[in-house]
Design an enzyme around this catalytic site. Structure first.
Site, PDB file in Angstrom:
ATOM      1  N   TYR A 193       0.855  -1.199   0.000  1.00  0.00           N
ATOM      2  CA  TYR A 193       0.000   0.000   0.000  1.00  0.00           C
ATOM      3  C   TYR A 193       0.877   1.229   0.000  1.00  0.00           C
ATOM      4  O   TYR A 193       1.833   1.320   0.778  1.00  0.00           O
ATOM      5  CB  TYR A 193      -0.896   0.025   1.243  1.00  0.00           C
ATOM      6  CG  TYR A 193      -2.327  -0.315   0.918  1.00  0.00           C
ATOM      7  CD1 TYR A 193      -3.057   0.506   0.058  1.00  0.00           C
ATOM      8  CD2 TYR A 193      -2.936  -1.445   1.433  1.00  0.00           C
ATOM      9  CE1 TYR A 193      -4.362   0.184  -0.276  1.00  0.00           C
ATOM     10  CE2 TYR A 193      -4.239  -1.766   1.105  1.00  0.00           C
ATOM     11  CZ  TYR A 193      -4.953  -0.948   0.242  1.00  0.00           C
ATOM     12  OH  TYR A 193      -6.223  -1.247  -0.089  1.00  0.00           O
ATOM     13  N   GLU A 210      -0.560   4.738  -0.491  1.00  0.00           N
ATOM     14  CA  GLU A 210      -1.423   5.913  -0.739  1.00  0.00           C
ATOM     15  C   GLU A 210      -0.605   7.188  -0.610  1.00  0.00           C
ATOM     16  O   GLU A 210       0.191   7.331   0.325  1.00  0.00           O
ATOM     17  CB  GLU A 210      -2.587   5.928   0.253  1.00  0.00           C
ATOM     18  CG  GLU A 210      -3.639   4.906  -0.090  1.00  0.00           C
ATOM     19  CD  GLU A 210      -4.790   4.885   0.902  1.00  0.00           C
ATOM     20  OE1 GLU A 210      -4.847   5.755   1.800  1.00  0.00           O
ATOM     21  OE2 GLU A 210      -5.632   3.975   0.770  1.00  0.00           O
ATOM     22  N   ASP A 237      -7.212  13.099 -25.382  1.00  0.00           N
ATOM     23  CA  ASP A 237      -7.238  11.696 -24.967  1.00  0.00           C
ATOM     24  C   ASP A 237      -6.606  10.891 -26.096  1.00  0.00           C
ATOM     25  O   ASP A 237      -7.237  10.650 -27.125  1.00  0.00           O
ATOM     26  CB  ASP A 237      -8.678  11.253 -24.707  1.00  0.00           C
ATOM     27  CG  ASP A 237      -8.759   9.789 -24.286  1.00  0.00           C
ATOM     28  OD1 ASP A 237      -7.764   9.044 -24.465  1.00  0.00           O
ATOM     29  OD2 ASP A 237      -9.828   9.372 -23.784  1.00  0.00           O
ATOM     30  N   THR A 239      -4.072   5.570 -22.005  1.00  0.00           N
ATOM     31  CA  THR A 239      -3.852   4.267 -21.398  1.00  0.00           C
ATOM     32  C   THR A 239      -2.422   3.849 -21.750  1.00  0.00           C
ATOM     33  O   THR A 239      -1.789   4.446 -22.619  1.00  0.00           O
ATOM     34  CB  THR A 239      -4.845   3.212 -21.949  1.00  0.00           C
ATOM     35  OG1 THR A 239      -4.875   3.317 -23.362  1.00  0.00           O
ATOM     36  CG2 THR A 239      -6.236   3.425 -21.382  1.00  0.00           C
ATOM     37  N   LYS A 278      -2.218   0.070 -25.020  1.00  0.00           N
ATOM     38  CA  LYS A 278      -2.644  -0.054 -26.427  1.00  0.00           C
ATOM     39  C   LYS A 278      -1.395   0.033 -27.316  1.00  0.00           C
ATOM     40  O   LYS A 278      -0.530  -0.837 -27.220  1.00  0.00           O
ATOM     41  CB  LYS A 278      -3.684   1.024 -26.746  1.00  0.00           C
ATOM     42  CG  LYS A 278      -4.964   0.866 -25.922  1.00  0.00           C
ATOM     43  CD  LYS A 278      -6.061   1.804 -26.371  1.00  0.00           C
ATOM     44  CE  LYS A 278      -7.360   1.569 -25.656  1.00  0.00           C
ATOM     45  NZ  LYS A 278      -7.541   2.337 -24.413  1.00  0.00           N
ATOM     46  N   ARG A 325      -1.705  -2.869 -18.428  1.00  0.00           N
ATOM     47  CA  ARG A 325      -2.983  -2.138 -18.365  1.00  0.00           C
ATOM     48  C   ARG A 325      -2.840  -0.981 -17.382  1.00  0.00           C
ATOM     49  O   ARG A 325      -2.153  -1.088 -16.369  1.00  0.00           O
ATOM     50  CB  ARG A 325      -4.104  -3.067 -17.900  1.00  0.00           C
ATOM     51  CG  ARG A 325      -4.341  -4.214 -18.831  1.00  0.00           C
ATOM     52  CD  ARG A 325      -5.725  -4.782 -18.632  1.00  0.00           C
ATOM     53  NE  ARG A 325      -6.688  -4.027 -19.402  1.00  0.00           N
ATOM     54  CZ  ARG A 325      -6.915  -4.222 -20.701  1.00  0.00           C
ATOM     55  NH1 ARG A 325      -6.255  -5.132 -21.375  1.00  0.00           N
ATOM     56  NH2 ARG A 325      -7.811  -3.503 -21.346  1.00  0.00           N
TER      57      ARG A 325
HETATM   58  N1  DSN Z   1     -12.162   0.080 -24.995  1.00  0.00           N
HETATM   59  C1  DSN Z   1     -11.106   0.782 -25.681  1.00  0.00           C
HETATM   60  C2  DSN Z   1     -11.069   0.462 -27.113  1.00  0.00           C
HETATM   61  O1  DSN Z   1     -11.214  -0.707 -27.451  1.00  0.00           O
HETATM   62  O2  DSN Z   1     -10.878   1.329 -27.930  1.00  0.00           O
HETATM   63  C3  DSN Z   1     -11.168   2.210 -25.436  1.00  0.00           C
HETATM   64  O3  DSN Z   1     -10.962   2.424 -24.085  1.00  0.00           O
END
Ligand code: DSN
Length: 422
Positions: A52, A54, A198, A224, A227, A233
């Site tokens: 932890y 925080e 974003d 994120t 990707k 993740r």
């Molecule tokens: N769910 C994602 C996607 O597949 O584009 C976006 O967050």
């Protein structure tokens, strides 16, 4: 305590191995997925999962955080260098939570947000009525131009002048064209709005130098990390120094408790990987492959939204095959043939998000496997063969055999057994 997963819980072990086999034997074309490296996965399995922490480095609410401080500071420093960002928060558990943190930091409930419509390529957290963003904020959407299927900046500007948003969001999860961020800054400034970029889908492309960066133009940028960035993740928030306190307080204690230190360790590793020259080569190949795939699909008779792609993804308009064929059906036929895509609305779709008239496909995963332009022709032809012969289960089986052969030539994780079995 000493028993391995294999020995203690063969049920879980078997299911994980089954998905490893699935990932190896199927061609995954979901543009938001990727294969994180061994090093990233090892970092995720470290003892940081037990801690932890925080708070933030050197200002924690728990003792015993020296190493957590070191690892988080390393992740922050690497992310700042990678994106040339003034400040980075590496704690958000997901992209939606990163966006929620930005809303919470910069807006009050009822404030006006201008963002892209979900069924034109936007994201749930950009104002879907069922999402926190749509429930607590006054959302105004821009869509795509009916002629070009691209963002029309004139329309965005007019909507901004009319609705005077407090926040404008630029970024999408199903938009195949390059985004020039400079005019968005001008539009935001003309109405005194914050600008949020974003870039979850294109973050890897940005780092690899094959897409412009939003960082010089946006007040805040979220992405994120799993990707095109090919990390674990999770998500990060980048912002100008003057917003740093507000953003950090919004993430913790505003929305989250303990950060996932094991995920932050893995993010640090991913940022190091993304700073290597090979990562830029990979991103160039992702885009080259998408271009090759889209050209071949077009040659094979499919209509692509906007006629092609500038980035890692494309949208096939299935009405160019048959008015009766939905995205859901096509994605299921393709899965039967060993090809994983996802159904997706196309601009001005007459079908719902659950049925759709399109499928969204992308090249990050197959490029991570080492495939190049030659294989893109094969992939396009396998998609075409499946869709053309969709009513014949035996044809799907034939494609599946070819898919498995292609996948065998491009293994995903050599030596994965060391990771799973140890
Ligand atoms: N769910 C994602 C996607 O597949 O584009 C976006 O967050």
């Amino acid at each position: 305590m000493k028993k391995s997963l294999f020995k203690f819980d063969p049920e879980v072990f078997e299911i994980a191995v089954s998905d490893l086999t699935r990932q190896q034997n199927y061609l995954t074309l979901i543009p938001s997925e990727n294969f994180a490296s061994h090093a990233v996965m090892q970092a995720q399995s470290t003892v940081f999962a037990n801690k932890y922490a925080e708070g933030y480095p050197t200002a924690r609410y728990y003792n015993g955080c020296d190493h957590s401080d070191q690892i988080e500071q390393l992740a922050i420093d690497r992310a700042k260098a990678l994106f040339s960002a003034e400040h980075v928060n590496v704690q958000p558990h997901s992209g939606s939570q990163a966006n929620l943190a930005v809303f919470h930091a910069l807006l009050s409930p009822g404030d006006v947000v201008l963002s892209m419509k979900l069924d034109h390529g936007g994201h749930l957290s950009h104002g879907l009525p069922q999402n926190f963003s749509g429930k607590y904020y006054d959302i105004v959407h821009y869509g795509l131009d009916p002629e070009t299927e691209r963002i029309n900046l004139e329309t965005v500007s007019q909507l901004a002048q009319k609705h005077k948003p407090n926040l404008i969001i630029v970024g999408a999860s199903a938009y195949p064209r390059e985004i020039d961020f400079a005019p968005w800054r001008e539009i935001a400034d003309s109405v005194g709005a914050y600008l949020l970029g974003d870039v979850a889908h294109i973050a890897g492309l940005i780092v690899g130098g094959v897409h412009p960066s939003p960082v010089p133009y946006c007040d805040v940028v979220t992405t994120t990390t799993h990707k095109t960035l090919r990390g674990p993740r999770g998500a990060i928030i980048m912002c100008r120094q003057e917003l740093a306190d507000d953003i950090d307080k919004s993430v913790f204690p505003g929305l989250q408790g303990g950060p996932f230190m094991h995920a932050i360790a893995a993010r640090a590793v991913a940022f190091k990987e993304a700073a290597q020259p090979e990562f830029a080569d990979y991103q160039k190949q992702v885009v080259t492959n998408a271009d090759a795939l889209s050209s071949r699909l077009t040659r094979n008779g499919f209509r692509l939204v906007t006629g092609g792609t500038d980035n890692h993804l494309m949208l096939i308009d299935l009405t160019s095959v048959s008015e009766k064929l939905s995205g859901r059906q096509a994605a299921n036929y393709l899965e039967d043939a060993g090809i994983i895509v996802n159904k997706n609305t196309i601009p001005f779709d007459s079908r719902s998000a659950n049925t759709t008239s399109g499928i969204r496909i992308g090249t990050p995963m197959i490029t991570s496997r080492g495939m190049k332009e030659k294989e893109m022709v094969q992939v396009a032809d396998l998609i075409t063969e499946t869709i053309e012969n969709r009513r014949r289960p035996s044809a799907r089986q034939q494609v599946k055999t070819k898919v498995e052969k292609l996948c065998r030539s491009f293994p995903i994780y050599e030596g994965i057994d060391q990771l799973l079995w140890s």
